[in-house]
Design a protein around this motif. Structure first.
Motif, PDB file in Angstrom:
ATOM      1  N   SER A  45      -3.928  11.561  10.652  1.00 33.93           N
ATOM      2  CA  SER A  45      -4.169  11.353   9.227  1.00 33.93           C
ATOM      3  C   SER A  45      -4.654   9.935   8.947  1.00 33.93           C
ATOM      4  O   SER A  45      -5.517   9.717   8.088  1.00 33.93           O
ATOM      5  CB  SER A  45      -2.899  11.642   8.421  1.00 33.93           C
ATOM      6  OG  SER A  45      -1.905  10.654   8.640  1.00 33.93           O
ATOM      7  N   HIS A  92       0.808  -1.218   0.000  1.00 35.72           N
ATOM      8  CA  HIS A  92       0.000   0.000   0.000  1.00 35.72           C
ATOM      9  C   HIS A  92       0.843   1.271   0.000  1.00 35.72           C
ATOM     10  O   HIS A  92       0.283   2.365  -0.070  1.00 35.72           O
ATOM     11  CB  HIS A  92      -0.923   0.004   1.225  1.00 35.72           C
ATOM     12  CG  HIS A  92      -1.829  -1.186   1.292  1.00 35.72           C
ATOM     13  ND1 HIS A  92      -2.811  -1.420   0.350  1.00 35.72           N
ATOM     14  CD2 HIS A  92      -1.893  -2.220   2.179  1.00 35.72           C
ATOM     15  CE1 HIS A  92      -3.457  -2.541   0.648  1.00 35.72           C
ATOM     16  NE2 HIS A  92      -2.913  -3.048   1.754  1.00 35.72           N
ATOM     17  N   ASN A 143      -8.398   9.154   7.539  1.00 32.93           N
ATOM     18  CA  ASN A 143      -8.531   8.448   6.270  1.00 32.93           C
ATOM     19  C   ASN A 143      -9.321   7.150   6.423  1.00 32.93           C
ATOM     20  O   ASN A 143     -10.199   6.839   5.602  1.00 32.93           O
ATOM     21  CB  ASN A 143      -7.149   8.146   5.685  1.00 32.93           C
ATOM     22  CG  ASN A 143      -6.956   8.751   4.315  1.00 32.93           C
ATOM     23  OD1 ASN A 143      -7.633   9.714   3.959  1.00 32.93           O
ATOM     24  ND2 ASN A 143      -6.047   8.203   3.531  1.00 32.93           N
ATOM     25  N   ARG A 154      -4.567  11.419  -0.018  1.00 37.65           N
ATOM     26  CA  ARG A 154      -4.258  10.479  -1.094  1.00 37.65           C
ATOM     27  C   ARG A 154      -3.741   9.153  -0.548  1.00 37.65           C
ATOM     28  O   ARG A 154      -3.964   8.100  -1.132  1.00 37.65           O
ATOM     29  CB  ARG A 154      -3.218  11.089  -2.041  1.00 37.65           C
ATOM     30  CG  ARG A 154      -3.717  12.299  -2.819  1.00 37.65           C
ATOM     31  CD  ARG A 154      -2.697  12.738  -3.861  1.00 37.65           C
ATOM     32  NE  ARG A 154      -3.136  13.918  -4.587  1.00 37.65           N
ATOM     33  CZ  ARG A 154      -2.484  14.469  -5.599  1.00 37.65           C
ATOM     34  NH1 ARG A 154      -1.316  13.926  -5.999  1.00 37.65           N
ATOM     35  NH2 ARG A 154      -2.943  15.537  -6.204  1.00 37.65           N
ATOM     36  N   ALA A 155      -3.017   9.244   0.547  1.00 40.68           N
ATOM     37  CA  ALA A 155      -2.515   8.052   1.238  1.00 40.68           C
ATOM     38  C   ALA A 155      -2.242   8.449   2.679  1.00 40.68           C
ATOM     39  O   ALA A 155      -2.149   9.632   3.017  1.00 40.68           O
ATOM     40  CB  ALA A 155      -1.241   7.531   0.574  1.00 40.68           C
ATOM     41  N   SER A 156      -2.157   7.492   3.547  1.00 45.05           N
ATOM     42  CA  SER A 156      -1.816   7.754   4.943  1.00 45.05           C
ATOM     43  C   SER A 156      -0.875   6.653   5.418  1.00 45.05           C
ATOM     44  O   SER A 156      -0.885   5.542   4.873  1.00 45.05           O
ATOM     45  CB  SER A 156      -3.090   7.805   5.816  1.00 45.05           C
ATOM     46  OG  SER A 156      -3.810   6.583   5.724  1.00 45.05           O
ATOM     47  N   ILE A 188     -12.967   6.427   4.669  1.00 44.62           N
ATOM     48  CA  ILE A 188     -13.136   5.303   3.742  1.00 44.62           C
ATOM     49  C   ILE A 188     -14.266   4.390   4.210  1.00 44.62           C
ATOM     50  O   ILE A 188     -15.114   3.950   3.414  1.00 44.62           O
ATOM     51  CB  ILE A 188     -11.818   4.520   3.609  1.00 44.62           C
ATOM     52  CG1 ILE A 188     -10.766   5.360   2.875  1.00 44.62           C
ATOM     53  CG2 ILE A 188     -12.039   3.200   2.862  1.00 44.62           C
ATOM     54  CD1 ILE A 188      -9.375   4.758   2.886  1.00 44.62           C
ATOM     55  N   HIS A 212       0.978  10.861   1.844  1.00 42.93           N
ATOM     56  CA  HIS A 212       0.139  11.805   1.095  1.00 42.93           C
ATOM     57  C   HIS A 212       1.010  12.791   0.322  1.00 42.93           C
ATOM     58  O   HIS A 212       0.792  13.038  -0.872  1.00 42.93           O
ATOM     59  CB  HIS A 212      -0.786  12.544   2.063  1.00 42.93           C
ATOM     60  CG  HIS A 212      -1.507  13.709   1.462  1.00 42.93           C
ATOM     61  ND1 HIS A 212      -2.599  13.568   0.628  1.00 42.93           N
ATOM     62  CD2 HIS A 212      -1.272  15.056   1.558  1.00 42.93           C
ATOM     63  CE1 HIS A 212      -3.030  14.769   0.238  1.00 42.93           C
ATOM     64  NE2 HIS A 212      -2.231  15.681   0.790  1.00 42.93           N
ATOM     65  N   ARG A 219     -14.607   7.142   0.520  1.00 37.64           N
ATOM     66  CA  ARG A 219     -13.630   7.987  -0.171  1.00 37.64           C
ATOM     67  C   ARG A 219     -12.573   8.465   0.807  1.00 37.64           C
ATOM     68  O   ARG A 219     -12.783   8.505   2.012  1.00 37.64           O
ATOM     69  CB  ARG A 219     -14.322   9.179  -0.838  1.00 37.64           C
ATOM     70  CG  ARG A 219     -15.105  10.050   0.090  1.00 37.64           C
ATOM     71  CD  ARG A 219     -15.914  11.088  -0.670  1.00 37.64           C
ATOM     72  NE  ARG A 219     -15.060  11.912  -1.500  1.00 37.64           N
ATOM     73  CZ  ARG A 219     -15.529  12.873  -2.302  1.00 37.64           C
ATOM     74  NH1 ARG A 219     -16.833  13.093  -2.395  1.00 37.64           N
ATOM     75  NH2 ARG A 219     -14.700  13.598  -3.019  1.00 37.64           N
ATOM     76  N   ARG A 220     -11.417   8.861   0.262  1.00 35.98           N
ATOM     77  CA  ARG A 220     -10.283   9.289   1.069  1.00 35.98           C
ATOM     78  C   ARG A 220     -10.285  10.800   1.262  1.00 35.98           C
ATOM     79  O   ARG A 220     -10.746  11.542   0.393  1.00 35.98           O
ATOM     80  CB  ARG A 220      -8.959   8.894   0.397  1.00 35.98           C
ATOM     81  CG  ARG A 220      -8.768   7.409   0.189  1.00 35.98           C
ATOM     82  CD  ARG A 220      -7.518   7.161  -0.657  1.00 35.98           C
ATOM     83  NE  ARG A 220      -7.315   5.749  -0.892  1.00 35.98           N
ATOM     84  CZ  ARG A 220      -6.576   4.964  -0.117  1.00 35.98           C
ATOM     85  NH1 ARG A 220      -5.975   5.470   0.940  1.00 35.98           N
ATOM     86  NH2 ARG A 220      -6.434   3.684  -0.395  1.00 35.98           N
TER      87      ARG A 220
END
Length: 320
Positions: A258, A38, A262, A275-277, A266, A282, A271-272
């Motif tokens: 974060s 991930h 997130n 963008r990433a955690s 989700i 991110h 939805r996030r």
């Protein structure tokens, strides 16, 4: 506080001298990092980098306590570091051997951390480390309330540092800033055990950072991150800074929040928010390079440390 300075210099010099040998030993034993699917694709190049590098700075900190302190307060910090390192090492070994996806089960880790935090909280109460700086109230005595608060702090901080340890140099730089700040405030208050412990850990972590800076030659692993977080939590509690720990470790707090935000978004909305955690991923997805990212986050850590000093000094540090 000459002993604290001696601990810092000794751990820094010994760490710089001994890390190459440890890196070689870890590589020969194939103690290599595994990477989650991930994370950003750029992290795939980190596969195979030796991990468990936190072993050395933990060992140096404990050795410094044995050589220069041996007080009850110092013992609690050394115990926190040793217990965190042991839990993390078990997780790292399980990860390396591939027995579970990426380490021991989270529920197992949290349960053991909770027990360790409980023991440390009882130790803090028994050692009379119950006065904590609180903005506007000075340094009220928490009494037995220190036990659940310390337990929460140990679990939360160790896992927050663990979440932050995902970019070369990030957890080490922010950890060193927090440790050196706590050292300075403890020295100001005349709290020698905390000053020695934080100086020793700070020196060891800075030595590790020299080899963990991008491109990293070694990672601290859960061995180092859980130990660093546990030790920092107990050190701040003994220095009377427990309520200010979120500010002192503002980067660790932001990384943890974060993930919570997130995951919640989700699960509830599909939805996030990021963008990433954790948060550093991110910014990586946005194209920020690791070195610049670490410098920016470390800058935020310095601001948090300065604000912590300001609040602590204005509200009256506890004098040991």
């Amino acid at each position: 506080m000459t002993r604290a300075v001696a601990a810092f210099v000794a751990c820094l010099v010994l760490g710089l001298a001994l890390y190459p040998a440890l890196i070689g030993a870890l590589a020969r034993r194939r103690a290599a990092q595994r990477v989650s699917e991930h994370v950003p694709q750029a992290h795939l190049r980190k596969v195979g980098t030796p991990t468990m590098g936190g072993l050395l700075f933990c060992a140096l900190a404990i050795a410094a306590w044995l050589a220069l302190d041996r007080s009850r307060g110092g013992f609690l910090i050394a115990f926190a570091v040793a217990a965190g390192a042991l839990i993390g090492a078990l997780d790292d070994v399980t990860n390396i051997r591939g027995q579970l996806a990426l380490g021991i089960l989270p529920s197992q880790k949290l349960a053991v951390q909770g027990v360790v935090g409980l023991l440390l909280g009882i130790g803090l109460h028994a050692s009379h480390y119950t006065r904590e700086v609180f903005p506007g109230l000075g340094t009220p005595d928490l009494g037995w309330l220190i036990v659940p608060l310390a337990m929460l702090a140990v679990v939360a901080t160790s896992n927050a540092v663990n979440l932050t340890d995902g970019v070369d140099g990030l957890a080490a730089s922010c950890g060193a800033i927090a440790l050196i700040t706590t050292w300075g405030l403890a020295a100001h208050a005349g709290n020698r055990p905390v000053a020695i412990a934080c100086a020793a850990m700070g020196g060891g972590v800075l030595a590790f950072l020299a080899y963990n800076w991008w491109p990293a030659r070694v990672f601290m692993g859960d061995t180092g991150s859980l130990a660093l977080g546990s030790g920092l939590a107990v050190a701040t509690a003994e220095a009377g800074l427990l309520w200010l720990l979120p500010l002192l470790g503002v980067v660790f707090l932001a990384e943890t929040l974060s993930v919570i935000i997130n995951v919640t978004a989700i699960r509830r909305y599909g939805r996030r928010v990021f963008r990433a955690s954790p948060l550093h991923h991110h910014f990586e997805e946005m194209g920020l390079r690791e070195q610049r990212l670490v410098l920016c986050f470390a800058g935020a850590g310095v601001v948090g440390a300065l604000l912590t000093c300001l609040v602590a000094l204005r509200n009256g540090m506890v004098v040991a």
